[in-house]
Design a protein around this motif. Structure first.
Motif, PDB file in Angstrom:
ATOM      1  N   ARG A   9       0.814  -1.223   0.000  1.00 53.83           N
ATOM      2  CA  ARG A   9       0.000   0.000   0.000  1.00 53.83           C
ATOM      3  C   ARG A   9       0.843   1.266   0.000  1.00 53.83           C
ATOM      4  O   ARG A   9       0.490   2.245  -0.655  1.00 53.83           O
ATOM      5  CB  ARG A   9      -0.906  -0.028   1.251  1.00 53.83           C
ATOM      6  N   THR A  10       1.956   1.259   0.739  1.00 56.75           N
ATOM      7  CA  THR A  10       2.741   2.483   0.882  1.00 56.75           C
ATOM      8  C   THR A  10       3.977   2.485  -0.018  1.00 56.75           C
ATOM      9  O   THR A  10       4.817   3.364   0.110  1.00 56.75           O
ATOM     10  CB  THR A  10       3.168   2.653   2.354  1.00 56.75           C
ATOM     11  N   MET A 112       5.282  -2.800  11.744  1.00 61.58           N
ATOM     12  CA  MET A 112       5.676  -1.395  11.897  1.00 61.58           C
ATOM     13  C   MET A 112       6.239  -1.153  13.287  1.00 61.58           C
ATOM     14  O   MET A 112       7.210  -0.421  13.470  1.00 61.58           O
ATOM     15  CB  MET A 112       4.479  -0.483  11.657  1.00 61.58           C
ATOM     16  N   HIS A 130      -3.875  -7.371   7.387  1.00 62.58           N
ATOM     17  CA  HIS A 130      -3.371  -6.170   6.719  1.00 62.58           C
ATOM     18  C   HIS A 130      -2.681  -6.495   5.404  1.00 62.58           C
ATOM     19  O   HIS A 130      -3.254  -6.282   4.353  1.00 62.58           O
ATOM     20  CB  HIS A 130      -2.438  -5.439   7.690  1.00 62.58           C
TER      21      HIS A 130
END
Lengths: 304, 440
Positions: A9-10, A112, A130
């Motif tokens: 996603r990032t 994270m 996720h």
């Protein structure tokens, strides 16, 4: 430069394509018996808080090809059972001079937190619902080997999308590289508010896979029945199973994929799983090469 | 000892007073307000020009964590934090360990709060509705009321069985004890850690649907309507809950409610990449919810603003998002956030701001305070606010033991500078020294 691989996603698109190119390059070299880079003095910690054989072995194999040492932390035998926090486990590994960390954890976002305390590269091997970035990379490589480009491809992800990190990583990656993503499943297993996820939602299989170039089946967890999300395995299979009958709605030459482990006879039937359109074993094989690329990239290596 | 708060803007919602004047405190009593002519024998003067002089703020919803979780907060640190936040009375919640479900624990809390090291603010305990907060058998509510509880609540362990809640309301209404209700249908919210919506779908976090709050809000409102028991709905967060409360109030139910600053300052988007400082119960919602909360504050559907101060130790929140506890340290930021986000933006007038932070909370729970009228105020409770001072919230300067707060580094406009609780005075470092004179 050290990097983390936590979420598709990032990630910028050029990093994703760079990783895919690198994986293809490693695959070609290994198949030709040529040398790949050696990362001999690198020790990788494999920290699996959830059971996984296939993903762990795939990372181990990738480390082996690159000459790295991998160290397994079986979490049931580790200090976590003595009440140690994730932070302290990570700090311990850091000061034991483990160079990089591969982590699977039941909680979304846990890598994270690990990256915040570890200092070195952290590779996400699946966090909660996720992401599972290396699976998405393996799937993309498998598609690219057969379709040359993702641009404009119709890819349907079918099954328990809501609870699937594979679905999320794949949706992000395929969307970023230009595919048309569809998320297909019963409404109880689709995200109720999908506006910030890539792709369109479909609750009917025929419509969801009509014109598909690729179908990615997701594993159905049996506990979804107890949670009231599906009525029975039989009803689910009758509505969403990928088989010769339902594949007629897809494009000719449609690839059938599955991240495994497969429930034969539930989300996919036996014949299709072993048939010509299935590329399930190739996904597993490519998993090793994308994980090699991921290690190399995370430790600062570039495409040669 | 005569203390004069001179020439401030007196805001007393209990008498709709908004005028420039002075307040005279003698020992621990407010003796006169308004234009004070006789200035003989004054011992000290605080020049309040440009400041607001208001009834001491009342926080209905505070977790002091003692007994049992003193590593998060203690009665001493929590009351000091309250004084710094402008509060003179706070209500402490019963989810301590052991729970506040019997008179002995009420006595313990009141004793600790009266100790000289404590912040001097008045602590009004809220007792558990059911023994052990288990939602099964009623606690000894009458005995706890005699010991000093001001309301009953099962707080973060909301009663799921409607019949138990119904009986609790019938009995509490009989003995004159309001019920405070955190509204949550736990079958719907179980396992969730943030608002069920687009962000939870993206982050792969299990959502808490708005229906879990709204169904329980509706149930508690209907039980209040039919039992006539005064019920205060805690920490409203969804637009639907605001609509339900507006409806039930129009039907004449004795229902009141509060909102917490987190829910009108932040939204689910602020969680970013799994930031546990923003994990709240109920969860941070969406922009639409915030808009309707502001509307509810303006039209009076929402009666009060409470901090829901929920301190946690730093190691408890440095964990994966779904494992982190709900709540944050907020009592020192609530006034600043309210002034910055509501008053200075024209959502609430200064008088309405103080009504929601002091007069209404005191009125709902029948507490002393919420007024500056000498005849209605047994002991002085006065807060002086500099409404225009610009400052940055710094958790490292907070009195709370918990540094876990979403307000860290937030720029705010307006702060409490003096807090008078009886004879105890908190004077903030921001209060200008040259504005104080002593004549003894």
């Amino acid at each position: 430069m050290n990097r983390n691989l936590i979420a598709i996603r990032t990630m910028p698109n050029d990093e994703i394509t760079g990783l895919l190119d690198l994986a293809a390059e490693f695959k070609a070299k290994i198949n030709a018996g040529e040398d790949v880079p050696s990362m001999k003095k690198t020790v990788i910690g494999l920290l699996f808080f959830e059971n996984s054989t296939r993903t762990r072995v795939s990372f181990e194999q990738a480390a082996f090809y690159l000459g790295m040492r991998s160290s397994n932390f079986a979490t049931s035998a580790s200090s976590m059972t003595k009440g140690e926090t994730l932070k302290d486990t990570i700090l311990t590994l850091r000061h034991e001079r483990i160079n990089g960390l591969v982590m699977r954890h039941k909680s979304s976002g846990a890598p994270m937190l690990a990256a915040k305390h570890f200092g070195g590269p952290v590779l996400n091997a699946g966090d909660g619902q996720h992401e599972h970035p290396t699976q998405a990379l393996a799937d993309a490589l498998t598609i690219l080997e057969r379709k040359t480009s993702l641009e404009g491809l119709n890819v349907s992800i079918v099954g328990d999308v809501e609870h699937s990190r594979v679905a999320r990583s794949n949706a992000w990656l395929l969307d970023k590289l230009g595919a048309n993503v569809r998320l297909v499943g019963p409404r109880t297993l689709l995200p109720p508010h999908p506006s910030m996820l890539p792709g369109e939602c479909y609750d009917e299989l025929e419509e969801g896979i009509s014109g598909a170039d690729v179908i990615i089946c997701l594993r159905l967890q049996r506990e979804r029945m107890a949670e009231g999300m599906i009525s029975s395995i039989g009803e689910y299979a009758s509505l969403y199973q990928i088989n010769a009958d339902t594949l007629r709605f897809a494009n000719p030459g449609c690839l059938v994929m599955h991240p495994g482990p497969i429930n034969r006879g539930v989300e996919i039937d036996d014949v299709t799983a072993d048939g010509d359109s299935a590329v399930i074993n190739q996904q597993v094989e490519n998993g090793v090469f994308v994980r090699m690329a991921a290690f190399y990239w995370c430790f600062g290596g570039q495409q040669s | 000892m005569k203390t004069l708060l001179r020439n401030g803007r007196i805001l007393d919602p209990s008498q709709n007073m908004d005028e420039i004047g002075s307040v005279l405190i003698e020992n621990d009593q407010v003796v006169e307000i308004g234009k004070i002519e006789d200035l003989s024998d004054i011992d000290e003067v605080y020049d309040c020009t440009g400041f607001w002089i208001t009834p001491g703020l009342v926080d209905m919803h505070v977790h002091l964590r003692e007994p049992g979780d003193e590593h998060k907060e203690t009665i001493i640190s929590g009351t000091q934090a309250a004084a710094a936040g402008g509060y003179t009375t706070i209500c402490c919640m019963p989810n301590t360990s052991p729970p506040l479900d019997n008179p002995a624990i009420v006595d313990f809390i009141l004793d600790r709060a009266a100790s000289p090291e404590a912040g001097g603010v008045f602590v009004a305990p809220v007792g558990a509705i059911t023994k052990g907060l288990k939602g099964e058998e009623l606690s000894n509510l009458a005995a706890m009321k005699r010991a000093g509880i001001v309301a009953a609540s099962d707080e973060g362990f909301p009663i799921q069985n409607s019949q138990i809640m119904n009986r609790a309301m019938v009995f509490c209404n009989q003995i004159g004890l309001p019920i405070m209700a955190h509204c949550d249908d736990s079958n719907l919210s179980k396992g969730g850690s943030m608002n069920e919506g687009a962000v939870s779908a993206m982050l792969g976090l299990q959502g808490i649907p708005r229906t879990s709050e709204e169904i329980a809000t509706m149930r508690n409102c209907l039980l209040s309507l039919h039992t006539r028991c005064p019920v205060h709905i805690m920490r409203v967060s969804t637009w639907g809950a605001v609509e339900i409360i507006r409806l039930i109030k129009s039907l004449g139910a004795p229902v009141t409610c509060e909102v917490c600053p987190m829910h009108f300052v932040f939204t689910e988007d602020d969680i970013g990449e799994f930031d546990t400082k923003f994990k709240m119960q109920p969860p941070l919602r969406t922009k639409v919810d915030v808009e309707l909360l502001l509307q509810g504050l303006q039209d009076g559907t929402i009666d009060c603003i409470a901090s829901d101060h929920s301190p946690h130790a730093s190691h408890e929140v440095d964990v994966p998002f779904d494992e982190a506890p709900f709540g944050a340290s907020t009592i020192e930021a609530t006034l600043g956030a309210t002034l910055t986000y509501l008053t200075h933006r024209g959502i609430l007038s200064p008088l309405e701001t103080i009504r929601k932070l002091s007069t209404m909370p005191a009125f709902i729970l029948n507490l002393d305070g919420g007024t500056l009228k000498p005849e209605d105020l047994p002991v002085a409770q006065v807060t002086v606010i500099d409404p225009d001072v610009e400052w940055t919230f710094d958790r490292n300067k907070s009195f709370s033991k918990s540094k876990n707060t979403p307000f860290h580094k937030m720029k705010m406009k307006g702060k409490a500078v003096l807090t008078f609780s009886g004879s105890e005075i908190y004077r903030d470092a921001i209060y200008p020294a040259e504005r104080y004179a002593i004549y003894i």
